[in-house]
Write a protein that holds these residues in place. Structure first.
Motif, PDB file in Angstrom:
ATOM      1  N   LYS A  99       0.829  -1.200   0.000  1.00 25.13           N
ATOM      2  CA  LYS A  99       0.000   0.000   0.000  1.00 25.13           C
ATOM      3  C   LYS A  99       0.869   1.257   0.000  1.00 25.13           C
ATOM      4  O   LYS A  99       2.049   1.229   0.335  1.00 25.13           O
ATOM      5  CB  LYS A  99      -0.931   0.017   1.219  1.00 25.13           C
ATOM      6  N   ARG A 100       0.266   2.372  -0.380  1.00 27.16           N
ATOM      7  CA  ARG A 100       0.912   3.671  -0.323  1.00 27.16           C
ATOM      8  C   ARG A 100       0.517   4.374   0.979  1.00 27.16           C
ATOM      9  O   ARG A 100      -0.491   4.021   1.593  1.00 27.16           O
ATOM     10  CB  ARG A 100       0.480   4.536  -1.516  1.00 27.16           C
ATOM     11  N   LEU A 101       1.287   5.358   1.369  1.00 22.86           N
ATOM     12  CA  LEU A 101       0.904   6.121   2.558  1.00 22.86           C
ATOM     13  C   LEU A 101      -0.430   6.819   2.340  1.00 22.86           C
ATOM     14  O   LEU A 101      -1.233   6.941   3.272  1.00 22.86           O
ATOM     15  CB  LEU A 101       1.989   7.138   2.909  1.00 22.86           C
ATOM     16  N   PHE A 102      -0.675   7.297   1.134  1.00 23.56           N
ATOM     17  CA  PHE A 102      -1.945   7.957   0.854  1.00 23.56           C
ATOM     18  C   PHE A 102      -3.134   7.015   0.994  1.00 23.56           C
ATOM     19  O   PHE A 102      -4.263   7.473   1.141  1.00 23.56           O
ATOM     20  CB  PHE A 102      -1.931   8.558  -0.550  1.00 23.56           C
ATOM     21  N   ASP A 103      -2.886   5.706   0.948  1.00 21.69           N
ATOM     22  CA  ASP A 103      -3.983   4.755   1.098  1.00 21.69           C
ATOM     23  C   ASP A 103      -4.460   4.641   2.543  1.00 21.69           C
ATOM     24  O   ASP A 103      -5.538   4.089   2.803  1.00 21.69           O
ATOM     25  CB  ASP A 103      -3.560   3.363   0.601  1.00 21.69           C
ATOM     26  N   LEU A 104      -3.659   5.147   3.492  1.00 22.66           N
ATOM     27  CA  LEU A 104      -4.000   4.993   4.903  1.00 22.66           C
ATOM     28  C   LEU A 104      -5.161   5.894   5.315  1.00 22.66           C
ATOM     29  O   LEU A 104      -5.908   5.566   6.236  1.00 22.66           O
ATOM     30  CB  LEU A 104      -2.775   5.296   5.773  1.00 22.66           C
ATOM     31  N   ILE A 105      -5.287   7.050   4.646  1.00 22.89           N
ATOM     32  CA  ILE A 105      -6.359   8.000   4.987  1.00 22.89           C
ATOM     33  C   ILE A 105      -7.081   8.382   3.702  1.00 22.89           C
ATOM     34  O   ILE A 105      -6.548   9.168   2.906  1.00 22.89           O
ATOM     35  CB  ILE A 105      -5.811   9.260   5.679  1.00 22.89           C
ATOM     36  N   GLU A 157      -5.911  14.066  -2.347  1.00 24.75           N
ATOM     37  CA  GLU A 157      -6.444  15.226  -3.065  1.00 24.75           C
ATOM     38  C   GLU A 157      -6.155  16.514  -2.295  1.00 24.75           C
ATOM     39  O   GLU A 157      -5.802  17.549  -2.888  1.00 24.75           O
ATOM     40  CB  GLU A 157      -7.947  15.069  -3.281  1.00 24.75           C
ATOM     41  N   ILE A 158      -6.272  16.456  -0.971  1.00 24.16           N
ATOM     42  CA  ILE A 158      -6.000  17.635  -0.146  1.00 24.16           C
ATOM     43  C   ILE A 158      -4.529  18.019  -0.235  1.00 24.16           C
ATOM     44  O   ILE A 158      -4.183  19.202  -0.427  1.00 24.16           O
ATOM     45  CB  ILE A 158      -6.396  17.360   1.313  1.00 24.16           C
ATOM     46  N   MET A 159      -3.649  17.031  -0.124  1.00 20.94           N
ATOM     47  CA  MET A 159      -2.217  17.305  -0.160  1.00 20.94           C
ATOM     48  C   MET A 159      -1.773  17.795  -1.537  1.00 20.94           C
ATOM     49  O   MET A 159      -0.913  18.674  -1.653  1.00 20.94           O
ATOM     50  CB  MET A 159      -1.433  16.049   0.239  1.00 20.94           C
ATOM     51  N   TRP A 203       4.750  19.807  -6.368  1.00 22.18           N
ATOM     52  CA  TRP A 203       5.362  18.535  -5.931  1.00 22.18           C
ATOM     53  C   TRP A 203       5.806  18.517  -4.466  1.00 22.18           C
ATOM     54  O   TRP A 203       6.177  17.475  -3.950  1.00 22.18           O
ATOM     55  CB  TRP A 203       6.536  18.159  -6.823  1.00 22.18           C
ATOM     56  N   ARG A 204       5.750  19.633  -3.787  1.00 21.33           N
ATOM     57  CA  ARG A 204       6.091  19.656  -2.361  1.00 21.33           C
ATOM     58  C   ARG A 204       4.837  19.959  -1.538  1.00 21.33           C
ATOM     59  O   ARG A 204       4.115  20.905  -1.844  1.00 21.33           O
ATOM     60  CB  ARG A 204       7.128  20.740  -2.053  1.00 21.33           C
ATOM     61  N   ILE A 205       4.616  19.162  -0.503  1.00 21.16           N
ATOM     62  CA  ILE A 205       3.525  19.437   0.430  1.00 21.16           C
ATOM     63  C   ILE A 205       4.048  20.431   1.459  1.00 21.16           C
ATOM     64  O   ILE A 205       4.943  20.104   2.242  1.00 21.16           O
ATOM     65  CB  ILE A 205       3.054  18.165   1.144  1.00 21.16           C
ATOM     66  N   PRO A 206       3.526  21.657   1.482  1.00 21.61           N
ATOM     67  CA  PRO A 206       4.052  22.656   2.419  1.00 21.61           C
ATOM     68  C   PRO A 206       3.651  22.349   3.852  1.00 21.61           C
ATOM     69  O   PRO A 206       2.709  21.587   4.108  1.00 21.61           O
ATOM     70  CB  PRO A 206       3.410  23.957   1.934  1.00 21.61           C
ATOM     71  N   PHE A 207       4.384  22.944   4.788  1.00 24.83           N
ATOM     72  CA  PHE A 207       4.016  22.799   6.193  1.00 24.83           C
ATOM     73  C   PHE A 207       2.602  23.336   6.388  1.00 24.83           C
ATOM     74  O   PHE A 207       2.237  24.380   5.845  1.00 24.83           O
ATOM     75  CB  PHE A 207       4.993  23.547   7.103  1.00 24.83           C
ATOM     76  N   ILE A 208       1.822  22.632   7.165  1.00 23.25           N
ATOM     77  CA  ILE A 208       0.391  22.895   7.257  1.00 23.25           C
ATOM     78  C   ILE A 208       0.076  24.193   7.987  1.00 23.25           C
ATOM     79  O   ILE A 208       0.845  24.665   8.820  1.00 23.25           O
ATOM     80  CB  ILE A 208      -0.329  21.720   7.951  1.00 23.25           C
ATOM     81  N   SER A 209      -1.076  24.747   7.662  1.00 20.43           N
ATOM     82  CA  SER A 209      -1.546  25.979   8.290  1.00 20.43           C
ATOM     83  C   SER A 209      -1.972  25.710   9.727  1.00 20.43           C
ATOM     84  O   SER A 209      -2.178  24.557  10.136  1.00 20.43           O
ATOM     85  CB  SER A 209      -2.732  26.540   7.510  1.00 20.43           C
ATOM     86  N   ASP A 210      -2.141  26.790  10.489  1.00 23.44           N
ATOM     87  CA  ASP A 210      -2.611  26.650  11.867  1.00 23.44           C
ATOM     88  C   ASP A 210      -3.982  25.981  11.908  1.00 23.44           C
ATOM     89  O   ASP A 210      -4.262  25.166  12.792  1.00 23.44           O
ATOM     90  CB  ASP A 210      -2.704  28.016  12.544  1.00 23.44           C
ATOM     91  N   GLU A 211      -4.838  26.314  10.950  1.00 20.93           N
ATOM     92  CA  GLU A 211      -6.183  25.745  10.911  1.00 20.93           C
ATOM     93  C   GLU A 211      -6.134  24.237  10.663  1.00 20.93           C
ATOM     94  O   GLU A 211      -6.833  23.458  11.334  1.00 20.93           O
ATOM     95  CB  GLU A 211      -7.016  26.428   9.817  1.00 20.93           C
ATOM     96  N   VAL A 257       7.364  18.575   1.806  1.00 19.64           N
ATOM     97  CA  VAL A 257       7.590  17.138   1.618  1.00 19.64           C
ATOM     98  C   VAL A 257       7.386  16.764   0.150  1.00 19.64           C
ATOM     99  O   VAL A 257       6.325  17.054  -0.411  1.00 19.64           O
ATOM    100  CB  VAL A 257       6.602  16.317   2.478  1.00 19.64           C
ATOM    101  N   PRO A 258       8.361  16.128  -0.481  1.00 19.55           N
ATOM    102  CA  PRO A 258       8.124  15.647  -1.843  1.00 19.55           C
ATOM    103  C   PRO A 258       6.931  14.681  -1.858  1.00 19.55           C
ATOM    104  O   PRO A 258       6.943  13.658  -1.174  1.00 19.55           O
ATOM    105  CB  PRO A 258       9.431  14.936  -2.202  1.00 19.55           C
ATOM    106  N   ILE A 259       5.925  15.009  -2.623  1.00 17.47           N
ATOM    107  CA  ILE A 259       4.680  14.246  -2.574  1.00 17.47           C
ATOM    108  C   ILE A 259       4.857  12.820  -3.082  1.00 17.47           C
ATOM    109  O   ILE A 259       4.098  11.922  -2.711  1.00 17.47           O
ATOM    110  CB  ILE A 259       3.567  14.988  -3.349  1.00 17.47           C
TER     111      ILE A 259
END
Length: 238
Positions: free
Chosen positions: A109-115, A120-122, A133-141, A167-169
């Motif tokens: 499985k892929r990590l994306f398969d866990l949730i 799509e959000i990432m 291609w990079r997942i930025p550090f998440i917002s406070d919300e 994070v490289p997606i």
């Protein structure tokens, strides 16, 4: 005394362990905090093709270059996937694997398969702020929505945001392949951060797990570094 290799999760590098490392060294351990490709001082090496296998090789190469054996390998959050594959590839080098709020991936499985739905959000986050291609550090919300009682103060967040890198997606899209998913010889420990909410079910990996917990949120190296170091010190010999 143990050889402890510390691998941080998404967005962070060796720098994130700076308050933990001296505590462990003072307890007599040899400590090696690592930075994965694309993070920290190795951010310039990340590319759209940087994947989980690259991060696995980062850890294996560091262990081999230092000629380490009887390694206590610590993986935080995303790095739980990395240390799982490392344990599958070089079990003879490891004494124990400790997951600190770590991902416990499944073979095939892929990590994306866990949730469901998180890919799509990432990807949307990467498209908006990470050149696709990079997942930025998440917002406070987003942090408050998905990370429970994370315990990060404004000072903690300022520190993390100053040093964090996207994070490289592709790391989350690679299918995880384990040669021995149900018969690992390496003992496993899971450290549950109570601020994350209820502990999740753990895969067997052919071993019974030792469980421990720390009363803080998802980034204990920031919120409770001294307590985390003391817990790791105890778990090394447990």
């Amino acid at each position: 005394m143990a050889n402890i290799v510390l691998v941080g999760g998404a967005w962070i590098g060796a720098w994130a362990w700076r308050a933990v490392t001296p505590e462990l060294r003072a307890a007599g351990h040899q400590v090696y905090p690592l930075t994965l490709t694309g993070f920290g001082d190795r951010a310039h090496l990340g590319t759209p093709e940087t994947d989980l296998s690259d991060h696995v090789q980062d850890v294996i190469a560091a262990i081999e270059a230092e000629e380490l054996t009887d390694v206590v390998l610590v993986g935080h959050s995303y790095a739980g996937s990395v240390v799982t594959v490392v344990a599958d590839r070089i079990p003879e080098r490891l004494a124990k694997v400790i997951y600190v709020a770590g991902v416990t991936p499944e073979h095939g499985k892929r990590l994306f398969d866990l949730i469901p739905g998180v890919e799509e959000i990432m990807q949307a986050m990467a498209d908006a702020e990470g050149d696709g291609w990079r997942i930025p550090f998440i917002s406070d919300e987003t942090l408050d929505l998905y990370y429970g009682e994370h315990g990060l103060t404004g000072q903690h967040l300022g520190w993390l945001r100053t040093h964090a890198h996207g994070v490289p997606i592709a790391t989350h899209r690679e299918v995880i392949k384990l040669a021995t998913p149900d018969s690992s010889p390496v003992p496993r420990v899971f450290v549950h951060c109570t601020g994350d909410g209820p502990a999740h079910e753990l895969p067997h990996y052919g071993r019974d797990w030792v469980r421990a917990e720390i009363a803080t949120g998802h980034w204990p190296m920031a919120t409770k570094p001294v307590e985390l170091a003391a817990l790791l010190d105890r778990l090394v010999v447990a």
